[in-house]
Design a protein around this motif. Structure first.
Motif, PDB file in Angstrom:
ATOM      1  N   PRO A 168      26.518 157.571   7.011  1.00  0.00           N
ATOM      2  CA  PRO A 168      27.581 157.425   8.017  1.00  0.00           C
ATOM      3  C   PRO A 168      28.644 156.408   7.623  1.00  0.00           C
ATOM      4  O   PRO A 168      29.814 156.551   7.998  1.00  0.00           O
ATOM      5  CB  PRO A 168      26.825 156.989   9.272  1.00  0.00           C
ATOM      6  N   GLU A 169      28.256 155.387   6.863  1.00  0.00           N
ATOM      7  CA  GLU A 169      29.227 154.365   6.453  1.00  0.00           C
ATOM      8  C   GLU A 169      30.360 154.957   5.624  1.00  0.00           C
ATOM      9  O   GLU A 169      31.465 154.394   5.582  1.00  0.00           O
ATOM     10  CB  GLU A 169      28.531 153.260   5.657  1.00  0.00           C
ATOM     11  N   ALA A 170      30.101 156.085   4.980  1.00  0.00           N
ATOM     12  CA  ALA A 170      31.132 156.693   4.137  1.00  0.00           C
ATOM     13  C   ALA A 170      32.367 157.062   4.945  1.00  0.00           C
ATOM     14  O   ALA A 170      33.497 156.977   4.444  1.00  0.00           O
ATOM     15  CB  ALA A 170      30.575 157.932   3.434  1.00  0.00           C
ATOM     16  N   PHE A 171      32.180 157.460   6.193  1.00  0.00           N
ATOM     17  CA  PHE A 171      33.321 157.859   7.008  1.00  0.00           C
ATOM     18  C   PHE A 171      34.270 156.699   7.300  1.00  0.00           C
ATOM     19  O   PHE A 171      35.424 156.920   7.675  1.00  0.00           O
ATOM     20  CB  PHE A 171      32.849 158.476   8.324  1.00  0.00           C
ATOM     21  N   ASP A 214      35.465 154.785   5.135  1.00  0.00           N
ATOM     22  CA  ASP A 214      36.326 154.670   3.957  1.00  0.00           C
ATOM     23  C   ASP A 214      37.474 155.676   4.082  1.00  0.00           C
ATOM     24  O   ASP A 214      37.249 156.885   4.115  1.00  0.00           O
ATOM     25  CB  ASP A 214      35.498 154.950   2.699  1.00  0.00           C
ATOM     26  N   LYS A 215      38.695 155.178   4.141  1.00  0.00           N
ATOM     27  CA  LYS A 215      39.843 156.067   4.297  1.00  0.00           C
ATOM     28  C   LYS A 215      39.953 157.051   3.145  1.00  0.00           C
ATOM     29  O   LYS A 215      40.399 158.185   3.341  1.00  0.00           O
ATOM     30  CB  LYS A 215      41.137 155.252   4.406  1.00  0.00           C
ATOM     31  N   ARG A 216      39.556 156.659   1.942  1.00  0.00           N
ATOM     32  CA  ARG A 216      39.613 157.589   0.814  1.00  0.00           C
ATOM     33  C   ARG A 216      38.731 158.799   1.070  1.00  0.00           C
ATOM     34  O   ARG A 216      39.089 159.922   0.716  1.00  0.00           O
ATOM     35  CB  ARG A 216      39.167 156.906  -0.475  1.00  0.00           C
ATOM     36  N   VAL A 217      37.560 158.565   1.651  1.00  0.00           N
ATOM     37  CA  VAL A 217      36.659 159.669   1.984  1.00  0.00           C
ATOM     38  C   VAL A 217      37.307 160.571   3.024  1.00  0.00           C
ATOM     39  O   VAL A 217      37.324 161.801   2.892  1.00  0.00           O
ATOM     40  CB  VAL A 217      35.306 159.130   2.485  1.00  0.00           C
ATOM     41  N   ARG A 218      37.857 159.977   4.064  1.00  0.00           N
ATOM     42  CA  ARG A 218      38.480 160.770   5.130  1.00  0.00           C
ATOM     43  C   ARG A 218      39.688 161.546   4.616  1.00  0.00           C
ATOM     44  O   ARG A 218      39.956 162.667   5.072  1.00  0.00           O
ATOM     45  CB  ARG A 218      38.876 159.876   6.304  1.00  0.00           C
ATOM     46  N   ASP A 219      40.393 160.985   3.654  1.00  0.00           N
ATOM     47  CA  ASP A 219      41.568 161.674   3.108  1.00  0.00           C
ATOM     48  C   ASP A 219      41.191 162.942   2.356  1.00  0.00           C
ATOM     49  O   ASP A 219      42.033 163.817   2.154  1.00  0.00           O
ATOM     50  CB  ASP A 219      42.338 160.743   2.168  1.00  0.00           C
ATOM     51  N   LEU A 232      32.299 154.870  15.638  1.00  0.00           N
ATOM     52  CA  LEU A 232      31.232 154.890  14.631  1.00  0.00           C
ATOM     53  C   LEU A 232      31.031 153.504  14.048  1.00  0.00           C
ATOM     54  O   LEU A 232      29.875 153.053  13.881  1.00  0.00           O
ATOM     55  CB  LEU A 232      31.576 155.886  13.529  1.00  0.00           C
ATOM     56  N   ARG A 233      32.110 152.820  13.738  1.00  0.00           N
ATOM     57  CA  ARG A 233      31.995 151.468  13.173  1.00  0.00           C
ATOM     58  C   ARG A 233      31.244 150.555  14.151  1.00  0.00           C
ATOM     59  O   ARG A 233      30.362 149.780  13.754  1.00  0.00           O
ATOM     60  CB  ARG A 233      33.384 150.907  12.870  1.00  0.00           C
TER      61      ARG A 233
END
Length: 255
Positions: free
Chosen positions: A191-194, A196-201, A221-222
């Motif tokens: 879940p922590e990956a979400f 990261d803006k790079r992941v969301r992009d 989520l945070r």
């Protein structure tokens, strides 16, 4: 994805987080069987294109085409709804995590059937099953606004494929916890990956929903990760190596 695709705007850093997962690739390539010539529709940056076959890519986005690596299959710029090939031009046509972006999904699948002599292979998610993904139920319920109400009903997605392609084989593809292709469902155990803006992009959903909803989902989520609320609700997932989120491999074979 029609010409003028959103990926001309949102796909500029796509390959930073999106790449071929070898386990998913193996399943797709097995589904292609002994097809020697393959058309990849909505081909993007070239992930999942088999290197041991004669592949032609079709992609509408110039931004995505520019990210195809050196040595990738030749590419035509065009859309699924109007494939610029004659009937029966290739042994197989495939579309990988693509058809949900098409302007007219039925027309696109009909085009795949038209140009493929022997088989069509699709890899995507059944929306009715995917709606149970924890990120959607807990943080982004507005996702359902992106999905046709018909596809939210169990069985409709599959029924439409059978209507368009005839006899098909549908195989569940559980997503491994360490999937290296950063599509939406790949991070079910991370879940922590979400955050990261790079992941969301690299995930089109975040560009398609209301920006306020997207920001609110990440803030919630945070907070839940900070308080431990996410782990209270979903900690059991950390014990799993793979999870069926509704991703399906669809194969249609023709005489």
């Amino acid at each position: 994805m029609p010409i003028g695709t959103p990926y001309d705007d949102i796909g500029r850093t796509y390959t930073a987080t999106r790449r071929e997962d070898p386990r998913i690739a193996a399943a797709i390539w097995a589904a292609l069987g002994d097809a020697e010539s393959v058309l990849n529709v909505g081909a993007g940056a070239g992930a999942y294109e088999p290197r041991d076959r004669d592949v032609l890519a079709l992609e509408p986005s110039e931004v995505m085409i520019a990210q195809r690596p050196e040595g990738a299959a030749p590419v035509l710029r065009g859309s699924a709804e109007a494939i610029p090939l004659r009937d029966g031009s290739v042994d197989a046509a495939m579309a990988i995590l693509s058809d949900h972006h098409w302007r007219d999904r039925r027309a696109g699948i009909a085009e795949l059937r038209r140009v493929a002599r022997r088989r069509v292979v699709l890899f995507n998610v059944d929306p009715a099953v995917f709606s149970n993904f924890w990120f959607l139920t807990d943080y982004l319920p507005s996702f359902e606004e992106l999905v046709s109400p018909a596809y939210q009903r169990p069985g409709v997605w599959e029924q439409e494929l059978r209507m368009l392609l005839g006899m098909i084989r549908i195989e569940p593809v559980p997503i491994p916890h360490d999937c290296v292709d950063g599509f939406f469902g790949a991070h079910w155990r991370r879940p922590e990956a979400f955050l990261d803006k790079r992941v969301r992009d690299g995930i089109s959903v975040f560009a398609r929903v209301d920006p306020v909803d997207a920001e609110r989902s990440i803030a919630a989520l945070r907070a839940d990760l900070g308080t431990g609320a996410w782990h209270t609700r979903h900690g059991h997932l950390l014990e799993l190596d793979e999870l069926d989120l509704g991703y399906r491999l669809v194969t249609a074979e023709f005489e």
